[in-house]
Design an enzyme around this catalytic site. Structure first.
Site, short mmCIF file in Angstrom:
data_model
loop_
_atom_site.label_atom_id
_atom_site.label_comp_id
_atom_site.label_asym_id
_atom_site.label_seq_id
_atom_site.Cartn_x
_atom_site.Cartn_y
_atom_site.Cartn_z
N GLY A 1 2.77 21.02 -8.04
CA GLY A 1 3.52 20.16 -8.94
C GLY A 1 3.89 18.86 -8.25
O GLY A 1 3.21 18.43 -7.31
N SER A 2 4.97 18.27 -8.67
CA SER A 2 5.35 16.95 -8.17
C SER A 2 5.93 17.04 -6.75
O SER A 2 6.49 18.07 -6.35
CB SER A 2 6.38 16.33 -9.10
OG SER A 2 7.55 17.14 -9.10
N GLU B 1 1.37 22.21 -3.03
CA GLU B 1 0.30 21.28 -3.42
C GLU B 1 0.95 20.24 -4.31
O GLU B 1 1.32 20.54 -5.45
CB GLU B 1 -0.80 22.02 -4.19
CG GLU B 1 -1.48 23.13 -3.43
CD GLU B 1 -2.27 22.64 -2.23
OE1 GLU B 1 -2.63 21.44 -2.20
OE2 GLU B 1 -2.50 23.44 -1.32
N CYS C 1 -4.56 15.45 -10.13
CA CYS C 1 -3.97 15.04 -8.85
C CYS C 1 -5.02 14.37 -7.97
O CYS C 1 -4.68 13.64 -7.04
CB CYS C 1 -3.37 16.25 -8.15
SG CYS C 1 -4.55 17.59 -7.98
N GLU D 1 3.05 7.58 -7.57
CA GLU D 1 2.11 8.23 -8.48
C GLU D 1 2.46 7.91 -9.94
O GLU D 1 3.62 8.05 -10.33
CB GLU D 1 2.17 9.75 -8.25
CG GLU D 1 1.14 10.52 -9.01
CD GLU D 1 1.26 12.03 -8.80
OE1 GLU D 1 2.38 12.55 -8.86
OE2 GLU D 1 0.21 12.67 -8.59
P1 NAD Z 1 6.69 19.35 -11.84
O1 NAD Z 1 7.00 19.33 -10.38
O2 NAD Z 1 7.63 18.69 -12.75
O3 NAD Z 1 6.57 20.84 -12.35
C1 NAD Z 1 5.64 21.76 -11.79
C2 NAD Z 1 6.14 23.16 -12.02
O4 NAD Z 1 7.31 23.35 -11.24
C3 NAD Z 1 6.56 23.46 -13.46
O5 NAD Z 1 6.20 24.79 -13.75
C4 NAD Z 1 8.06 23.27 -13.42
O6 NAD Z 1 8.74 23.99 -14.41
C5 NAD Z 1 8.37 23.81 -12.04
N1 NAD Z 1 9.62 23.33 -11.44
C6 NAD Z 1 10.20 22.12 -11.59
N2 NAD Z 1 11.35 22.07 -10.87
C7 NAD Z 1 11.45 23.25 -10.23
C8 NAD Z 1 12.41 23.81 -9.33
N3 NAD Z 1 13.50 23.15 -8.96
N4 NAD Z 1 12.20 25.04 -8.85
C9 NAD Z 1 11.11 25.74 -9.21
N5 NAD Z 1 10.18 25.29 -10.08
C10 NAD Z 1 10.35 24.05 -10.58
O7 NAD Z 1 5.21 18.78 -11.97
P2 NAD Z 1 4.40 18.50 -13.31
O8 NAD Z 1 4.96 17.25 -13.92
O9 NAD Z 1 4.32 19.75 -14.10
O10 NAD Z 1 2.93 18.23 -12.75
C11 NAD Z 1 2.47 16.99 -12.33
C12 NAD Z 1 2.52 16.89 -10.83
O11 NAD Z 1 1.75 17.92 -10.23
C13 NAD Z 1 1.91 15.60 -10.32
O12 NAD Z 1 2.74 15.09 -9.30
C14 NAD Z 1 0.57 16.03 -9.73
O13 NAD Z 1 0.05 15.21 -8.73
C15 NAD Z 1 0.92 17.38 -9.21
N6 NAD Z 1 -0.30 18.18 -9.01
C16 NAD Z 1 -0.72 18.44 -7.74
C17 NAD Z 1 -1.88 19.18 -7.54
C18 NAD Z 1 -2.38 19.50 -6.16
O14 NAD Z 1 -3.23 20.37 -6.04
N7 NAD Z 1 -1.91 18.85 -5.12
C19 NAD Z 1 -2.60 19.66 -8.65
C20 NAD Z 1 -2.13 19.35 -9.92
C21 NAD Z 1 -0.97 18.63 -10.11
#
Ligand code: NAD
Length: 484
Positions: A230-231, A252, A286, A388
């Protein structure tokens, strides 16, 4: 397989489909229409406690089952995904906004591949042994126990299964949370697991937001490892919670990847691939190359041709085969992308094409559509080139020589991937060595061999997924030394 999607989705815990204990739900919106079409449980620590108890109960049985048994059931899951590819792809597209052809060609196919790959992988996963004339060392690997898998919305089932498949293959029981923005194919995966005969409680799929549900997974003391995609913002927070508990962590995170174009490249292939690496999945991968860095002798030629081709890409209803781009994932994300474009303008960026939302007719008139956007005239250190955006927005910068190209590529705090276009292999290898990223592509993009390590450096994360790396992450090792 049953593909009716209930209005109220349920958690899959201990082999049962159940609502959230709090009774709270979150509205789920189809981004192409802007209309709510399902509700998902907003689960909290109480639901996670029930899921962990179910996982712990079955752990001895699952962890002690042999590789053949795990192979059979995980392979069966892959079969069922493939048998239902069209229905799953439609569900993914309605949830995410991506073109249906893309869900079919990439997302769902890859979800099946993930299960098939790790089902087979566990049959070949061997112990290491280090010997001397007097001693034998052997290193056994044990499943960790109950592990947490948390995934984002951009490649919903694809990334969810990329974590769940190795975790299960390695003998763990899993508490998995998909993004609250794209929950439907994860919900359907529960039904698939049940039909495939995965024992109840081995995989638990719990829905909810990050603050309530995700946080409860990260904090739970019986969940010993967290695999998160995620982010960078959420990853940093998760690390701050999990590290003092000494949990195993795989993070990741975000990317802001350079796409470095030398004058001596295969122009046609570069141009075709650069359109994909810029705008596939509405730029929400990503690994998209959002900073395009071009040798100055071909800058103008590149600009003219790239702008012309990007302008010709059809943005439209994701169900229409002709649409190259669909909707971005949510209203929040739509607003964020448009505000990043405004920031780019304030920073002095020139919008060469796109730069605004598109209003479609008919069923998509309330959807979240943005034109492919190309910006030039910004230096490497501005917000637009450092942060990003994660949408159909790229910038163009010029470089004078190899050193300058590498310096521009490395200016950013992220280090996930980089793409290099040149026909000079020595130059390619030098740039590959000196570019700060975990994944380098030369004259190709998104060319994935599932055996290779996947992950980034700098603000793009910690650890690697894929191949043996994933099976190693989801096991604890113990070295046994015998003096004979
Ligand atoms: P996000 O971080 O907002 O959410 C990702 C997941 O984490 C969701 O399921 C969300 O509910 C959960 N989450 C959020 N806060 C949390 C917390 N405090 N504790 C536990 N879980 C929590 O990201 P997003 O907006 O869903 O996805 C986009 C991001 O993901 C972009 O930054 C992108 O670059 C990244 N990404 C990275 C990869 C990689 O392989 N490096 C792949 C795909 C996406």
């Amino acid at each position: 397989m049953q593909f009716d999607i209930p209005f109220h989705l349920e958690n899959y815990i201990g082999g049962n489909f159940i609502g959230p204990l709090s009774g709270n739900f979150i509205e789920n919106i189809n981004p192409a229409t802007g209309k709510a079409y399902t509700n998902i449980p907003n689960s909290n620590e109480k639901d996670i406690n029930v899921a962990v108890a179910a996982a712990k109960r079955i752990f001895p049985e699952w962890s002690n089952s042999g590789p053949q048994q795990k192979f059979k059931v995980l392979n069966r899951i892959a079969d069922i995904i493939e048998e239902n590819l069209d229905d799953l792809a439609l569900a993914e597209t309605n949830d995410n906004g991506k073109p249906l052809w893309l869900s079919k060609k990439v997302d769902i196919k890859r979800a099946a591949d993930n299960f098939r790959f790790f089902a087979t992988g566990i049959m070949h996963f061997a112990s290491e042994s280090h010997n001397t004339p007097q001693t034998i060392n052997f290193t056994k690997r044990f499943p960790i126990g109950v592990v947490g898998c948390i995934s984002p919305w951009n490649l919903p089932l694809y990334l969810f299964t990329w974590k769940i498949a190795p975790a299960l293959a390695a003998g763990n029981c899993v508490i998995a949370k998909p993004s609250e923005v794209t929950p439907v194919t994860a919900f359907l995966l529960g039904r698939i697991a049940k039909e495939a005969g995965l024992p109840d409680g081995v995989l638990n799929i719990v829905h909810g937001d990050g603050a309530n549900c995700g946080e409860a997974i990260v904090k739970h003391k019986e969940i010993k490892a967290i695999s998160f995609t995620g982010s960078t913002r959420a990853g940093k927070h998760i690390a701050s919670v999990a590290a003092p508990m000494f949990k195993k962590l795989s993070l990741e995170l975000g990317g802001k990847n350079p796409n470095i174009i030398f004058a001596d490249c295969d122009w046609e292939k570069m141009m075709k691939t650069t359109l994909q690496s810029s705008f596939s999945n509405q730029g929400q991968i990503c690994l998209c190359g959002s900073r395009i860095i071009i040798e100055d002798s071909v800058y103008e030629k590149f600009k003219t041709e790239f702008v012309e081709k990007a302008t010709a890409l059809t943005v439209g209803d994701p169900l229409d085969e002709k649409s190259k781009l669909g909707a971005v994932v949510s209203k929040n994300h739509f607003d964020k992308i448009l505000s990043c474009i405004e920031t780019a303008k304030q920073e002095g960026g020139k919008i060469l094409c796109g730069g605004s939302a598109i209003k479609l007719d008919g069923r998509c008139e309330e959807g979240y559509f943005i034109q492919p956007t190309i910006i030039e005239g910004l230096g490497p250190n501005c917000k637009t080139n450092m942060e990003e955006i994660f949408g159909p927005v790229v910038t163009l910068q010029k470089f004078s020589d190899v050193e300058n190209a590498i310096a521009l590529a490395n200016e950013c705090n992220y280090g996930l991937s980089a793409t290099i276009w040149t026909s000079d292999i020595s130059k390619a290898l030098r740039v590959a060595d000196e570019t700060e990223a975990g994944i380098i592509w030369v004259n190709t993009w998104l060319n994935r061999d599932l055996r290779t390590p996947f992950g980034g450096i700098k603000n793009s994360g910690v650890g690697r997924e894929g191949g043996w790396e994933a099976l190693k992450f989801f096991t604890e090792q113990k070295n046994i030394c015998i003096d004979y």
